[in-house]
Scaffold this active site. Structure first.
Site, PDB file in Angstrom:
ATOM      1  N   GLY A  69       0.817  -1.223   0.000  1.00 35.79           N
ATOM      2  CA  GLY A  69       0.000   0.000   0.000  1.00 35.79           C
ATOM      3  C   GLY A  69       0.840   1.259   0.000  1.00 35.79           C
ATOM      4  N   ALA A  70       1.880   1.267  -0.838  1.00 36.32           N
ATOM      5  CA  ALA A  70       2.762   2.437  -0.887  1.00 36.32           C
ATOM      6  C   ALA A  70       2.306   3.463  -1.922  1.00 36.32           C
ATOM      7  CB  ALA A  70       4.198   1.985  -1.173  1.00 36.32           C
ATOM      8  N   GLY A  74       2.164   4.812   3.498  1.00 31.10           N
ATOM      9  CA  GLY A  74       3.074   3.943   2.747  1.00 31.10           C
ATOM     10  C   GLY A  74       3.918   4.742   1.769  1.00 31.10           C
ATOM     11  N   SER A 109      -2.793   0.474  15.253  1.00 29.41           N
ATOM     12  CA  SER A 109      -3.396   1.792  15.479  1.00 29.41           C
ATOM     13  C   SER A 109      -3.948   1.941  16.888  1.00 29.41           C
ATOM     14  CB  SER A 109      -4.517   2.072  14.499  1.00 29.41           C
ATOM     15  OG  SER A 109      -5.021   3.381  14.758  1.00 29.41           O
ATOM     16  N   TYR A 155     -12.705  -2.744  10.825  1.00 29.49           N
ATOM     17  CA  TYR A 155     -11.369  -2.149  10.660  1.00 29.49           C
ATOM     18  C   TYR A 155     -10.592  -2.208  11.976  1.00 29.49           C
ATOM     19  CZ  TYR A 155      -7.765   1.471  10.348  1.00 29.49           C
ATOM     20  OH  TYR A 155      -6.564   2.154  10.406  1.00 29.49           O
ATOM     21  N   SER A 159      -0.180   5.519  -1.568  1.00 27.39           N
ATOM     22  CA  SER A 159      -0.711   6.759  -0.991  1.00 27.39           C
ATOM     23  C   SER A 159      -0.409   6.817   0.497  1.00 27.39           C
ATOM     24  CB  SER A 159      -2.229   6.874  -1.226  1.00 27.39           C
ATOM     25  OG  SER A 159      -2.928   5.982  -0.387  1.00 27.39           O
ATOM     26  N   GLY A 160      -0.742   7.957   1.102  1.00 31.68           N
ATOM     27  CA  GLY A 160      -0.702   8.103   2.549  1.00 31.68           C
ATOM     28  C   GLY A 160       0.612   7.703   3.210  1.00 31.68           C
TER      29      GLY A 160
HETATM   30  P1  NDP Z   1      -4.361   5.211   2.592  1.00 33.30           P
HETATM   31  O1  NDP Z   1      -5.736   4.873   2.153  1.00 33.30           O
HETATM   32  O2  NDP Z   1      -3.759   6.488   2.142  1.00 33.30           O
HETATM   33  O3  NDP Z   1      -3.369   4.051   2.183  1.00 33.30           O
HETATM   34  C1  NDP Z   1      -3.779   2.723   2.194  1.00 33.30           C
HETATM   35  C2  NDP Z   1      -3.024   1.969   1.131  1.00 33.30           C
HETATM   36  O4  NDP Z   1      -3.471   0.618   1.146  1.00 33.30           O
HETATM   37  C3  NDP Z   1      -3.268   2.498  -0.293  1.00 33.30           C
HETATM   38  O5  NDP Z   1      -2.042   2.489  -0.965  1.00 33.30           O
HETATM   39  C4  NDP Z   1      -4.205   1.488  -0.854  1.00 33.30           C
HETATM   40  O6  NDP Z   1      -4.115   1.331  -2.258  1.00 33.30           O
HETATM   41  C5  NDP Z   1      -3.694   0.236  -0.181  1.00 33.30           C
HETATM   42  N1  NDP Z   1      -4.630  -0.873  -0.295  1.00 33.30           N
HETATM   43  C6  NDP Z   1      -5.932  -0.910   0.048  1.00 33.30           C
HETATM   44  N2  NDP Z   1      -6.458  -2.102  -0.273  1.00 33.30           N
HETATM   45  C7  NDP Z   1      -5.465  -2.822  -0.828  1.00 33.30           C
HETATM   46  C8  NDP Z   1      -5.393  -4.120  -1.379  1.00 33.30           C
HETATM   47  N3  NDP Z   1      -6.468  -4.913  -1.461  1.00 33.30           N
HETATM   48  N4  NDP Z   1      -4.221  -4.550  -1.856  1.00 33.30           N
HETATM   49  C9  NDP Z   1      -3.145  -3.754  -1.816  1.00 33.30           C
HETATM   50  N5  NDP Z   1      -3.147  -2.512  -1.332  1.00 33.30           N
HETATM   51  C10 NDP Z   1      -4.308  -2.055  -0.841  1.00 33.30           C
HETATM   52  O7  NDP Z   1      -4.387   5.128   4.185  1.00 33.30           O
HETATM   53  P2  NDP Z   1      -3.227   5.376   5.282  1.00 33.30           P
HETATM   54  O8  NDP Z   1      -1.978   5.747   4.643  1.00 33.30           O
HETATM   55  O9  NDP Z   1      -3.824   6.227   6.316  1.00 33.30           O
HETATM   56  O10 NDP Z   1      -3.113   3.920   5.915  1.00 33.30           O
HETATM   57  C11 NDP Z   1      -1.906   3.212   5.952  1.00 33.30           C
HETATM   58  C12 NDP Z   1      -1.813   2.426   7.239  1.00 33.30           C
HETATM   59  O11 NDP Z   1      -1.798   3.298   8.345  1.00 33.30           O
HETATM   60  C13 NDP Z   1      -3.008   1.489   7.465  1.00 33.30           C
HETATM   61  O12 NDP Z   1      -2.516   0.260   7.976  1.00 33.30           O
HETATM   62  C14 NDP Z   1      -3.815   2.198   8.549  1.00 33.30           C
HETATM   63  O13 NDP Z   1      -4.530   1.276   9.327  1.00 33.30           O
HETATM   64  C15 NDP Z   1      -2.693   2.834   9.334  1.00 33.30           C
HETATM   65  N6  NDP Z   1      -3.065   3.945  10.187  1.00 33.30           N
HETATM   66  C16 NDP Z   1      -3.571   5.099   9.655  1.00 33.30           C
HETATM   67  C17 NDP Z   1      -3.906   6.139  10.477  1.00 33.30           C
HETATM   68  C18 NDP Z   1      -4.453   7.403   9.965  1.00 33.30           C
HETATM   69  O14 NDP Z   1      -4.758   8.267  10.782  1.00 33.30           O
HETATM   70  N7  NDP Z   1      -4.579   7.592   8.652  1.00 33.30           N
HETATM   71  C19 NDP Z   1      -3.723   6.045  11.933  1.00 33.30           C
HETATM   72  C20 NDP Z   1      -3.185   4.779  12.367  1.00 33.30           C
HETATM   73  C21 NDP Z   1      -2.858   3.790  11.522  1.00 33.30           C
HETATM   74  P3  NDP Z   1      -4.847   2.338  -3.301  1.00 33.30           P
HETATM   75  O15 NDP Z   1      -3.953   3.531  -3.361  1.00 33.30           O
HETATM   76  O16 NDP Z   1      -4.870   1.548  -4.540  1.00 33.30           O
HETATM   77  O17 NDP Z   1      -6.178   2.636  -2.722  1.00 33.30           O
HETATM   78 MG1  PMR Z   2     -10.669   9.545  16.882  1.00 33.24          MG
HETATM   79  C1  PMR Z   2      -6.820  11.701  21.828  1.00 33.24           C
HETATM   80  C2  PMR Z   2      -7.931  11.472  21.217  1.00 33.24           C
HETATM   81  C3  PMR Z   2      -8.075  10.864  19.890  1.00 33.24           C
HETATM   82  C4  PMR Z   2      -7.150  10.375  18.997  1.00 33.24           C
HETATM   83  C5  PMR Z   2      -5.648  10.375  19.126  1.00 33.24           C
HETATM   84  C6  PMR Z   2      -7.859   9.841  17.886  1.00 33.24           C
HETATM   85  C7  PMR Z   2      -7.269   9.209  16.788  1.00 33.24           C
HETATM   86  N1  PMR Z   2      -9.205  10.033  18.105  1.00 33.24           N
HETATM   87  C8  PMR Z   2      -9.373  10.664  19.325  1.00 33.24           C
HETATM   88  C9  PMR Z   2     -10.547  11.022  19.940  1.00 33.24           C
HETATM   89  C10 PMR Z   2     -11.814  10.964  19.358  1.00 33.24           C
HETATM   90  N2  PMR Z   2     -12.073  10.435  18.126  1.00 33.24           N
HETATM   91  C11 PMR Z   2     -13.042  11.424  19.937  1.00 33.24           C
HETATM   92  C12 PMR Z   2     -13.167  12.086  21.306  1.00 33.24           C
HETATM   93  C13 PMR Z   2     -14.039  11.185  19.046  1.00 33.24           C
HETATM   94  C14 PMR Z   2     -15.530  11.481  19.203  1.00 33.24           C
HETATM   95  C15 PMR Z   2     -15.874  12.773  18.590  1.00 33.24           C
HETATM   96  C16 PMR Z   2     -13.429  10.569  17.902  1.00 33.24           C
HETATM   97  C17 PMR Z   2     -14.116  10.178  16.766  1.00 33.24           C
HETATM   98  C18 PMR Z   2     -13.520   9.495  15.702  1.00 33.24           C
HETATM   99  C19 PMR Z   2     -14.166   8.970  14.551  1.00 33.24           C
HETATM  100  C20 PMR Z   2     -15.601   9.040  14.193  1.00 33.24           C
HETATM  101  N3  PMR Z   2     -12.161   9.206  15.631  1.00 33.24           N
HETATM  102  C21 PMR Z   2     -11.976   8.520  14.504  1.00 33.24           C
HETATM  103  C22 PMR Z   2     -13.165   8.354  13.832  1.00 33.24           C
HETATM  104  C23 PMR Z   2     -12.926   7.611  12.665  1.00 33.24           C
HETATM  105  O1  PMR Z   2     -13.705   7.265  11.793  1.00 33.24           O
HETATM  106  C24 PMR Z   2     -11.470   7.213  12.667  1.00 33.24           C
HETATM  107  C25 PMR Z   2     -11.425   5.747  12.899  1.00 33.24           C
HETATM  108  O2  PMR Z   2     -11.783   5.253  13.937  1.00 33.24           O
HETATM  109  O3  PMR Z   2     -10.969   5.001  11.925  1.00 33.24           O
HETATM  110  C26 PMR Z   2     -10.946   3.609  12.235  1.00 33.24           C
HETATM  111  C27 PMR Z   2     -10.887   7.938  13.869  1.00 33.24           C
HETATM  112  C28 PMR Z   2      -9.613   8.057  14.366  1.00 33.24           C
HETATM  113  N4  PMR Z   2      -9.328   8.690  15.554  1.00 33.24           N
HETATM  114  C29 PMR Z   2      -7.970   8.670  15.750  1.00 33.24           C
HETATM  115  C30 PMR Z   2      -7.382   7.987  14.645  1.00 33.24           C
HETATM  116  C31 PMR Z   2      -5.906   7.739  14.489  1.00 33.24           C
HETATM  117  C32 PMR Z   2      -8.375   7.640  13.800  1.00 33.24           C
HETATM  118  C33 PMR Z   2      -8.105   6.944  12.472  1.00 33.24           C
HETATM  119  C34 PMR Z   2      -8.179   5.542  12.783  1.00 33.24           C
HETATM  120  C35 PMR Z   2      -7.112   4.578  12.541  1.00 33.24           C
HETATM  121  O4  PMR Z   2      -6.509   4.531  11.492  1.00 33.24           O
HETATM  122  O5  PMR Z   2      -6.944   3.764  13.419  1.00 33.24           O
END
Ligand code: NDP
Ligand code: PMR
Length: 400
Positions: free
Chosen positions: A95-96, A101, A228, A275, A98-99
């Site tokens: 998944g490199a 990766g 995460s 997720y 975007s984002g």
């Molecule tokens: P993105 O959507 O930007 O990146 C996800 C990547 O995964 C994309 O390159 C996407 O490809 C790829 N992907 C999705 N499905 C497949 C598949 N079937 N086969 C191969 N590749 C696939 O999201 P993030 O960069 O945010 O997420 C990257 C990681 O970070 C994830 O593991 C996520 O759980 C984790 N993470 C993200 C957080 C956040 O706040 N964003 C917080 C904590 C963890 P394509 O470009 O083709 O869609």
């Molecule tokens: Mg969250 C310190 C508080 C904190 C942090 C670090 C995150 C990270 N979130 C926090 C708090 C809250 N979130 C609170 C108080 C709320 C209620 C308003 C809230 C809501 C919320 C939603 C609806 N948060 C989310 C969502 C998502 O849809 C995201 C998610 O859960 O994806 C699975 C998300 C996230 N919050 C984060 C992070 C890192 C996410 C992205 C999730 C992930 O990739 O794990």
């Protein structure tokens, strides 16, 4: 509040609680880490920025490579006594395209010490993404991998082996998040898509590539599975409903195919929970790999929470209002926000920083961007559950 409404969260997260939350965010576990943890200095940042000068390659403009095999020779051809320090490392990142990766691929490529294999489902998107961030053609290879197909995972492993590159680091990063889906969708083999892609696809990939990692003569061989905070119920973020919970794994054991259930715990489908459950699986798998293989192989197994990268494509299926409000909410209220670039540098540290070489660790960063070993939730560190998850997953992907 608007975010709260936009996300249709149950009223159990009260405004009063949110107020409390934001007031105490400077404290510890709310942001996913504890100041009781030993904080370490971030002494790699200089290393990571040393090669900041871009090596723009004019050949980029001549077209997109229509092959998955690299044209550059394997990099391990130096004399035996020098090769450990001289050759470039090879890191496979799923998944490199975007984002996180992509940002990690760029951070590693910029050091001049890594060749990145971008393992992506959309070849053209990945190639364009690499060019858009200015990666030099010599520093990466795009190879096709669709984690939602176990057949594709096997084909990727075959294709990678045919390149004859060593495998020094594997980063399991790709993920899908379907918070608004009313019905489950399924992988090629019929597993619920989020767990099928994020966990089962990576589970098979990591198991198959472990042999390749073992064979690497690189000074530090690592396998990283991105976790995460939202999968960890010992944090505030992990307590936002729906909470991760694998239960007794009955849904997974019955095939996760929608006939009995499409959720690991056997419950009703919920895309956001699926997720978060998949992230728990990622963190449990990393620890089980550590227990089973670290001593024997010397491979470092690690997971991490890179910070809230609120701008990535992960939220593409969320409603527009969420996508609008989520970044400012994380920046100004929770203060958990990190840019893609910063998150990429963090993951790049886990790939290559000698000070992050300990195995079995779930890394996090404090507000000064210093890394530390974080605590996982009770469920995400449950060794018995990890073993059971391992055994059930092995059956589902055809390894047992
Ligand atoms: P993105 O959507 O930007 O990146 C996800 C990547 O995964 C994309 O390159 C996407 O490809 C790829 N992907 C999705 N499905 C497949 C598949 N079937 N086969 C191969 N590749 C696939 O999201 P993030 O960069 O945010 O997420 C990257 C990681 O970070 C994830 O593991 C996520 O759980 C984790 N993470 C993200 C957080 C956040 O706040 N964003 C917080 C904590 C963890 P394509 O470009 O083709 O869609
Ligand atoms: Mg969250 C310190 C508080 C904190 C942090 C670090 C995150 C990270 N979130 C926090 C708090 C809250 N979130 C609170 C108080 C709320 C209620 C308003 C809230 C809501 C919320 C939603 C609806 N948060 C989310 C969502 C998502 O849809 C995201 C998610 O859960 O994806 C699975 C998300 C996230 N919050 C984060 C992070 C890192 C996410 C992205 C999730 C992930 O990739 O794990």
């Amino acid at each position: 509040m608007a975010l709260h409404a936009a996300c249709s969260l149950p009223s159990t997260i009260s405004i009063q609680k949110e107020g409390k939350i934001s007031a105490s965010l400077k404290e510890t576990t709310l942001t996913g880490f504890s100041f009781y943890n030993h904080l370490r200095a971030d002494n790699i940042s200089t290393l990571l920025t040393i090669k900041e000068q871009r090596r723009q390659n004019p050949r980029f403009s001549t077209g997109i490579r229509a092959q998955t095999v690299t044209a550059t020779p394997p990099a391990n051809e130096a004399s035996p006594e020098k090769k450990k320090t001289q050759r470039k490392g090879t890191a496979v990142i799923t998944g490199a395209s975007s984002g996180l990766g992509l940002a990690t691929a760029k951070a590693l490529a910029d050091t001049g010490k890594w060749h990145v294999v971008m393992a992506c489902r959309n070849f053209l998107k990945a190639e364009k993404a690499a060019r858009s961030v200015g990666m030099s053609k010599e520093d990466y290879t795009v190879m096709h991998l669709d984690l939602a197909s176990l057949e594709s995972v096997k084909q990727f492993v075959d294709s990678f082996r045919r390149t004859e590159r060593p495998l020094d680091v594997l980063v399991c990063n790709a993920a899908v998040y379907q918070p608004t889906a009313k019905e489950p969708s399924f992988t090629a083999e019929g597993f619920e898509l989020s767990v099928g892609t994020n966990h089962l696809g990576h589970f098979l990939l990591s198991r198959l590539l472990l042999d390749d990692l073992k064979q690497s003569d690189y000074p530090s061989k690592r396998m990283i599975i991105v976790g995460s905070i939202t999968g960890n119920t010992n944090t505030l973020a992990g307590n936002v409903p729906p909470k991760a919970n694998l239960g007794d794994l009955r849904g997974l054991a019955s095939g996760l195919n929608g006939q009995n259930s499409s959720m690991i715990d056997g419950g009703e489908f919920d895309g956001a929970k699926a997720y978060k459950d998949s992230k728990v699986c990622n963190m449990l798998t990393m620890q089980e790999l550590h227990r089973r293989y670290h001593e024997e192989t010397g491979v470092t197994f690690a997971s991490l929470y890179p910070g809230c990268i609120a701008t990535t494509g992960l939220f593409r299926e969320h409603i527009p209002l969420f996508r609008l409000l989520f970044p400012p909410f994380q920046k100004y209220i929770t203060k958990g926000y990190v840019s893609e670039e910063e998150a990429g540098k963090r993951l790049a540290q886990v790939v290559s920083d000698p000070s992050l070489g300990k195995s079995g660790v779930y890394w996090s960063w404090n507000n000064n961007s210093s890394s530390f070993e974080n605590q996982l939730s009770k469920e995400a560190s449950d060794a018995e559950k990890a073993k059971k998850l391992w055994e059930v997953s092995e059956k589902l992907v055809g390894l047992a």
